[in-house]
Design a protein around this motif. Sequence first.
Motif, PDB file in Angstrom:
ATOM      1  N   GLU A 150      54.700  64.233  66.625  1.00 16.17           N
ATOM      2  CA  GLU A 150      54.517  63.164  67.613  1.00 16.17           C
ATOM      3  C   GLU A 150      53.271  62.352  67.300  1.00 16.17           C
ATOM      4  OE1 GLU A 150      52.501  64.916  71.618  1.00 16.17           O
ATOM      5  OE2 GLU A 150      54.513  65.615  71.179  1.00 16.17           O
ATOM      6  N   ALA A 152      57.802  58.929  68.404  1.00 17.69           N
ATOM      7  CA  ALA A 152      58.147  58.682  69.807  1.00 17.69           C
ATOM      8  C   ALA A 152      59.306  59.587  70.232  1.00 17.69           C
ATOM      9  CB  ALA A 152      58.506  57.218  70.016  1.00 17.69           C
ATOM     10  N   ARG A 212      58.032  63.132  70.732  1.00 13.97           N
ATOM     11  CA  ARG A 212      57.176  63.199  71.909  1.00 13.97           C
ATOM     12  C   ARG A 212      58.014  63.203  73.198  1.00 13.97           C
ATOM     13  NH1 ARG A 212      52.242  61.997  74.532  1.00 13.97           N
ATOM     14  NH2 ARG A 212      52.672  60.690  76.312  1.00 13.97           N
ATOM     15  N   GLU A 247      54.712  56.269  74.903  1.00  9.97           N
ATOM     16  CA  GLU A 247      54.852  57.355  73.922  1.00  9.97           C
ATOM     17  C   GLU A 247      53.629  57.494  73.015  1.00  9.97           C
ATOM     18  OE1 GLU A 247      57.244  59.186  74.633  1.00  9.97           O
ATOM     19  OE2 GLU A 247      58.507  57.783  75.730  1.00  9.97           O
ATOM     20  N   HIS A 248      52.546  56.776  73.321  1.00  7.13           N
ATOM     21  CA  HIS A 248      51.341  56.950  72.498  1.00  7.13           C
ATOM     22  C   HIS A 248      50.731  58.314  72.808  1.00  7.13           C
ATOM     23  CE1 HIS A 248      47.413  56.356  70.731  1.00  7.13           C
ATOM     24  NE2 HIS A 248      47.844  55.251  70.174  1.00  7.13           N
ATOM     25  N   PRO A 249      50.452  59.119  71.775  1.00  7.69           N
ATOM     26  CA  PRO A 249      49.953  60.474  72.055  1.00  7.69           C
ATOM     27  C   PRO A 249      48.626  60.482  72.812  1.00  7.69           C
ATOM     28  CG  PRO A 249      49.933  59.995  69.692  1.00  7.69           C
ATOM     29  CD  PRO A 249      50.672  58.882  70.354  1.00  7.69           C
ATOM     30  N   ALA A 250      47.857  59.392  72.699  1.00  2.00           N
ATOM     31  CA  ALA A 250      46.574  59.372  73.400  1.00  2.00           C
ATOM     32  C   ALA A 250      46.764  59.388  74.915  1.00  2.00           C
ATOM     33  CB  ALA A 250      45.764  58.158  72.993  1.00  2.00           C
ATOM     34  N   ARG A 251      47.974  59.047  75.366  1.00  2.00           N
ATOM     35  CA  ARG A 251      48.222  59.112  76.809  1.00  2.00           C
ATOM     36  C   ARG A 251      48.097  60.538  77.318  1.00  2.00           C
ATOM     37  NH1 ARG A 251      52.570  54.922  79.147  1.00  2.00           N
ATOM     38  NH2 ARG A 251      51.765  53.024  78.186  1.00  2.00           N
ATOM     39  N   ASP A 252      48.281  61.497  76.405  1.00  2.00           N
ATOM     40  CA  ASP A 252      48.118  62.897  76.796  1.00  2.00           C
ATOM     41  C   ASP A 252      46.684  63.219  77.180  1.00  2.00           C
ATOM     42  OD1 ASP A 252      50.696  63.508  76.431  1.00  2.00           O
ATOM     43  OD2 ASP A 252      50.452  64.517  74.508  1.00  2.00           O
ATOM     44  N   MET A 253      45.724  62.446  76.638  1.00  2.00           N
ATOM     45  CA  MET A 253      44.320  62.703  76.936  1.00  2.00           C
ATOM     46  C   MET A 253      44.052  62.431  78.415  1.00  2.00           C
ATOM     47  SD  MET A 253      42.992  60.733  73.504  1.00  2.00           S
ATOM     48  CE  MET A 253      41.262  60.470  73.927  1.00  2.00           C
ATOM     49  N   LYS A 278      58.139  66.285  75.749  1.00  2.00           N
ATOM     50  CA  LYS A 278      57.716  66.085  77.148  1.00  2.00           C
ATOM     51  C   LYS A 278      58.823  66.516  78.091  1.00  2.00           C
ATOM     52  CE  LYS A 278      53.729  64.317  77.636  1.00  2.00           C
ATOM     53  NZ  LYS A 278      52.757  64.189  78.704  1.00  2.00           N
ATOM     54  N   ALA A 307      43.509  62.412  68.254  1.00  2.00           N
ATOM     55  CA  ALA A 307      44.948  62.151  68.240  1.00  2.00           C
ATOM     56  C   ALA A 307      45.386  61.226  67.103  1.00  2.00           C
ATOM     57  CB  ALA A 307      45.369  61.552  69.581  1.00  2.00           C
TER      58      ALA A 307
END
Lengths: 691, 371
Positions: free
Chosen positions: A253, A233, A236, B161-167, A240, A56
């Motif tokens: 994002e 942000a 994203r 909003e950190h994309p790593a939260r998607d992991m 979402k 990521a």
Amino acid sequence: MRVPVSWLAEFTEVAATPAEIGDALTRCGFELASIETVPDQGDGPGDTVLDFEITANRPDCLSIRGMAREVALAFRQPFEPRARRRLTPSPNPISLPVTIEAPALCPRYTAALADVRVGPSPPWLAARLHAAGIRAINNVVDVTNYVLVELGHPIHAFDLHQLEGPELRIRQALAGESITTLDGQLRTLTEGMLVIADRSRPQAVAGVMGGLASEVTLSTRTIAIESAYFAPAAVRRTSKRLELSTEASYRFERGADIEAPLVALARVCELLEEIGAGQVTPGFVDVYPTVRGENRVPLRASRVAQLLGQDVPAPEIERILRALGFALVTEPEASTVAWRVAVPSWRGDVTREIDLIEEIARHHGLDRLPVTFPPLTVSPARLDVRLERDAVVRRVAASTGFTECVTFTFIERSAAEPFADASELVAIANPLSETFAVLRPSLIPGLVESVAHNRRRERKDVRLFETGSRFTRTSGESRAIALAWLGSATGLHWSGTDRPADFYDMSGIVEQLGRALGVGVRLEPASSPAMRDGHAALIHASHARGSALVGLVGQLREDLAAAHGVPPAEHLFVAEIDLDAMAALVDLGEHVEVVPLPRHPSVVRDLSLVVPAGLPAATLRATMLANAPETLVNLVEFARYQGKGVPEGHVSLSFRLTFRSPDRTLTDTEVHRAAEAIVAALAAEHGARLR
Amino acid sequence: MPVLPARATPGRLMIDDHAIGQLRADFAAALAAVRTDRDLQALRDRYLGRRGGTVTALYSQIAAAPPDERRRIGQLANELKTWVEDALAERQKAIADLRTAADAIDVTLPGRPRAIGHRHPLTVVRERIESIFAHWGYEILDGPETEDDYHNFEALNMPPEHPARDMQDTLYLAEPLTRRLWSAGASPEASGPATLLRTHTSAMQIRYMESHRPPVRIIAPGRVYRRDSIDVTHTPMFTQIEGLVVGDGVTMADLKGTLTAFLRELFAADARVLFRPSFFPYTEPSAEVLIGCVTCGGAGCQVCKRTGWLEILGCGMVHPAVFEAVGYDAERHTGFAFGVGIERVAMLKYGVDDIRLFYENDMRFLEQFPA
């Protein structure tokens, strides 16, 4: 990220085999998922496609260019992108006013215009897109996608004549606005979502997907080409909320390159003309209100060594970082080797020294670091007594024949309700299904399900336990052990001693757990929506330091057991003990104070009493203890009888009393007198009489 | 010691039928008097003992006999020996029969069953891992399964909003849950309300560092939750062990050494261990650790998807942003963290190919593990 090898070769010399490239990149953090050969659409030789997992933090590598940079460094080849056309400013601005109304969400927006002849793409371009995993649509859309894959920068093309004005306003959506996106879905927009609008309505969800109204079709004559930078942000959040993830949103994002828009725009223009898809109108728009400065990060060679446990030579550090696009200036003032490192615009993930050290570690090679052990500099802490307690409880449960289970922490609401008030249940906001709707208030429902699972598989005798956390609004999170017992008490044996387990088998286990934990256990009749009436008890634990209500033991209500598939004739016994509630009482040998062994003999007296049948043994016991001298050291029920010789509505209960004094031998007379006093008290308080 | 009645002619040894008959009679009389196994053994020694046994002595005379006598003596000795052995065996059986009491029991019937339960395989693995690290002086911690956003994400360098939260797709609580947490003390303390089910045990890093100064050397096992649908490799709940070491001069080389030693303790002393760069927001540099495939030994098979390697854990040097969040001096202190999936280890160690078996609690599965 699918990387056709032929495309890589446009950026760097590729001498290695695809497998070697895959292996080398895997070792620097890009895990190879597959290698695939794709046949050419026409008569060409086809291509090899390497598919990599991109973490990521590396949106720059969601492009052929980014991957080529890594490949070039890994194989120590120069990274030389082909010379590209640059956009030349025109004295006359193009006739497309662009206004950024939300500069925080859209820091930069560039655009150009082109007259186009929409048709199919040339085979080579379609083949490249196919290899990269993208479907060819028409020459204009294909060019935007080609640039997306090659440079990693999303591009959008509007049919200019469908734009009211024509003009573009980059603004937040207004309440009540909606847009039909390219996938044909009508989407309701909410405030905070960024859109590209014309004079009156949204024409694209910024950075996510274009609108159907201004889609490039075969009848499109003029296009507006968008190449912008949207705040990660914002994209994203929008993606979402719309539950819509696209190649564009995926990149924005994670962070696009703010210097890329013009480069990408130029490449689109170049390709459109190269494949004869159109004629670009001279000039372009570049709205970039606050130009971002170059990011500079200090780097110390000593810090590299401190983190990695190995000195990395300064020339090696410089070689790696320069090849990745960083510019290094040695700090002349520093007492040790140090640099000021200028971060390239496409590396938004690099903001501090540690980020540079990771780059060095990746390409220097983790396998080259030494293997050492951290020194132990302080004495290790002692084991948490609660973990020790849980281990004791598990050992006792297993040694009494219970096999350990692990069940899900979330259960169905209806399974939870007999064990806690509805207002006590902790619900999950976004459960996977109704089966996992609430956090368990008790371990018993999960255990019952596991018992039933085994019973349905012809297992008649089941003893299971689980230790784990339970959740209620009042108690929060607490640790417990639960046990369940179905079937035989002793197991099939030729001596014929086998019998079904009953309440006292289960309560005996509860008492045994208490002994293992150094607490006394007292049961008291209870009623519970989960338990069969008259066959359940509250568990009180006590110790010199106090006492507490710690659990419930009894027979599960027959219909609850039956609901899981336990045959109605079979009784399921369960118990649950709150280990946290008992925490203050538990003694695992910390506070033992040995008393001297008795030096004088004990005297035993048996009392057989006839008492009203409904009178709890605990009540009789309490009366006996209250009226006994200190020399009564043990009191145990040893027989219970109902029937011939005992009046209707009564029961005969026999107690064995053991008397002993620490400092002398008791005489028969005084024991007799003590027993008489006890019997008198029992008679007075409960109408008990000797049998 | 009875002497063979032999008619002594100088230089010539004679063994006749009479002598043999006498010997048999003597033996029979002695045998009849035997009542115990011990007496029987004594008699056996007297006649058949390797040294000085009466029958044994016959054989030693063969060599001394004239050549034409040897064959006859040998035959006589063999006959006699067989007769003595048979008589002894018969007598031994008679003694045994004599001893059998009228109220003897059948000791070969099964004993009364004493049930023993089995530990769950996830417990077996967890306790094994805990004991390895306990030996190395690590503190073992227990932490809450419900967490707040700060401890689960934000303090671990994953802002909103950190994309790593998607992991880590998160399960949220419908309403915040107030709970009391056990820290090092003997009683729980009130803590900020929880809003989610922790997605990883890494949250314990933060909780521990908030209340302890370096050096740190901990592992924290526990259940974690993700919004994953159930299939052969996914369940919405699984078990992790988090590890954290912080001190002066802790390096990535120390991380390699620790995890290499750990995996060799856990799997095999000669296990091959590979470190590969990876990405986690709360560590940098980050790495994924692989071991040589336990099924094929590295030759390539279905289990390792023909790569010869198996991903077994994630790790890295603690990100300075994490130290800053807990108030540690990120310049002075360095450290490493790692996370192991217990199901993953158990699946590889025991050859389990469906993660759901761990949660079905089928006793036919559970009883294959040690008590």
